[in-house]
Design an enzyme around this catalytic site. Structure first.
Site, mmCIF file in Angstrom:
data_model
loop_
_atom_site.group_PDB
_atom_site.id
_atom_site.type_symbol
_atom_site.label_atom_id
_atom_site.label_comp_id
_atom_site.label_asym_id
_atom_site.label_seq_id
_atom_site.Cartn_x
_atom_site.Cartn_y
_atom_site.Cartn_z
ATOM 1 N N GLU A 115 25.391 39.585 -111.719
ATOM 2 C CA GLU A 115 25.129 40.354 -110.496
ATOM 3 C C GLU A 115 23.820 41.138 -110.532
ATOM 4 O O GLU A 115 23.333 41.577 -109.484
ATOM 5 C CB GLU A 115 26.292 41.292 -110.202
ATOM 6 C CG GLU A 115 26.556 42.365 -111.252
ATOM 7 C CD GLU A 115 27.537 41.916 -112.316
ATOM 8 O OE1 GLU A 115 28.169 42.811 -112.920
ATOM 9 O OE2 GLU A 115 27.669 40.702 -112.559
ATOM 10 N N HIS A 158 24.745 30.615 -117.926
ATOM 11 C CA HIS A 158 25.617 30.283 -116.793
ATOM 12 C C HIS A 158 24.706 29.944 -115.626
ATOM 13 O O HIS A 158 23.676 30.586 -115.433
ATOM 14 C CB HIS A 158 26.511 31.480 -116.468
ATOM 15 C CG HIS A 158 27.483 31.266 -115.334
ATOM 16 N ND1 HIS A 158 28.076 30.043 -115.075
ATOM 17 C CD2 HIS A 158 27.961 32.126 -114.396
ATOM 18 C CE1 HIS A 158 28.892 30.174 -114.036
ATOM 19 N NE2 HIS A 158 28.828 31.419 -113.611
#
Length: 340
Positions: free
Chosen positions: A86, A110
């Site tokens: 985030e 990721h």
């Protein structure tokens, strides 16, 4: 099914990554595990952190070299971004992008920010991924035991012609070549990873445990017995599945337990549940989950905090902590929040 290629240390130029300067951005779970393993594998690694912060102090306590994120990016050939999903885009724009140079290797563990285009790298840098299939603390603990964590690699941009080889060499340096490395794509890793976390590994598993626990407690059974039956023993079953698949687990349990599995499992996981799984997968594929998550964080995370607090206050957490503290082996931990 297509042929599966699993790369091991014998298939990899394990010295290639040792010729590169590596900057790890972040010292959370993955930052800790990967940087420590790289250091022990003889790699030239530096941590890009907020100098003077908790992570900086922890990293230096482990004997790791630290510097500011911009300085780390300037020095490095390989930049592995291991801060939370985030905040990656914001930090990237402010402290990484201005200092990237042609031919560098921008790496992720990721595919979230690349796949959903929260980060759009310049066309003249390599974009690769090395994604261990375990939390960073496990990546570290497996490595220190002489083992390794299986990992995925992917190449999104290959401007120097050796992006895959660098990804493989990096993966080997964190121990993945001892276990197995599989090539995938940013899209496939992102979507399957989110789906697995939400419907099985994290969301599905914890919801199943808590609901089963509540069912037993509400029926008048001891919460301690409930904890043992629906939570503690789960590891024993998962270890068998991990080692030999569902068939191996069935071989090890009683006929009574296996019959209960085969006849009651489908009553629990019905076509309606599969429909919900498909809905969850659709939200992952079309980006609506990613937008929801980023919106929640950017708006202050109040709902996230409320959900986290409710989970932490669930009776199973209190009962479980009491039971685990009583175990003879309870002091031996993979995760020590004070240290890593």
């Amino acid at each position: 099914m297509s042929d599966l290629k699993i790369y091991l240390d014998k298939d990899i130029d394990t010295n290639l990554i040792k010729s590169k300067k590596i900057a790890i951005i972040g010292f959370g779970s993955q930052g800790y595990g990967q940087s420590m393993n790289l250091k022990d594998s003889g790699c030239d690694v530096v941590l890009g952190l907020r100098l003077g912060g908790k992570s900086d102090i922890k990293a230096r306590d482990y004997g790791l070299r630290t510097m500011s994120i911009p300085d780390a990016v300037k020095e490095a050939d390989v930049v592995q971004i291991l801060i939370p999903d985030e905040v990656q885009a914001e930090v990237y724009e402010r402290e990484i992008k201005p200092y990237l140079r042609k031919g560098q290797y921008l790496m992720f563990a990721h595919g979230f920010n690349i796949h959903y285009k929260k980060i759009v790298p310049p066309a003249d840098v390599n974009v690769i991924m090395v994604a261990p299939k375990a939390p960073g603390h496990t990546v570290r603990s497996e490595y220190t035991q002489g083992k390794g964590t299986p990992s995925l690699i992917a190449v999104e941009q290959d401007v120097t012609g050796d992006a895959k080889e660098v990804a493989l060499s990096y993966a080997a340096a964190i121990g993945a070549g001892r276990a197995g490395i599989i090539e995938t794509t940013f899209r496939e890793e992102t979507e399957t990873d989110l789906f697995g976390e939400q419907v099985v590994l994290c969301g599905g598993c914890t919801a199943l445990i808590k609901t089963a626990f509540d069912t037993l407690v509400e029926a008048g059974y001891s919460p301690y017995m409930a904890y043992f039956e629906v939570c503690h023993e789960l590891k024993l079953i998962v270890d068998l599945i991990y080692e030999g698949g569902i068939d191996a687990m069935h071989y090890s349990i009683s006929n009574n337990a296996e019959y209960g599995d085969l006849t009651r499992g489908p009553k629990l996981i019905t076509a309606d549940v599969k429909k919900v799984m498909k809905d969850i997968l659709r939200d992952i594929q079309n980006g609506s989950y990613a937008d929801e998550f980023m919106s929640e964080i950017q708006s202050g995370g109040k709902n996230f905090a409320r959900l986290r607090e409710a989970n932490n206050n669930h009776l199973i957490e209190k009962v479980g902590q009491e039971i685990r503290n009583s175990f003879a082996w309870g002091k031996s931990k993979i995760l020590d929040k004070a240290k890593n």
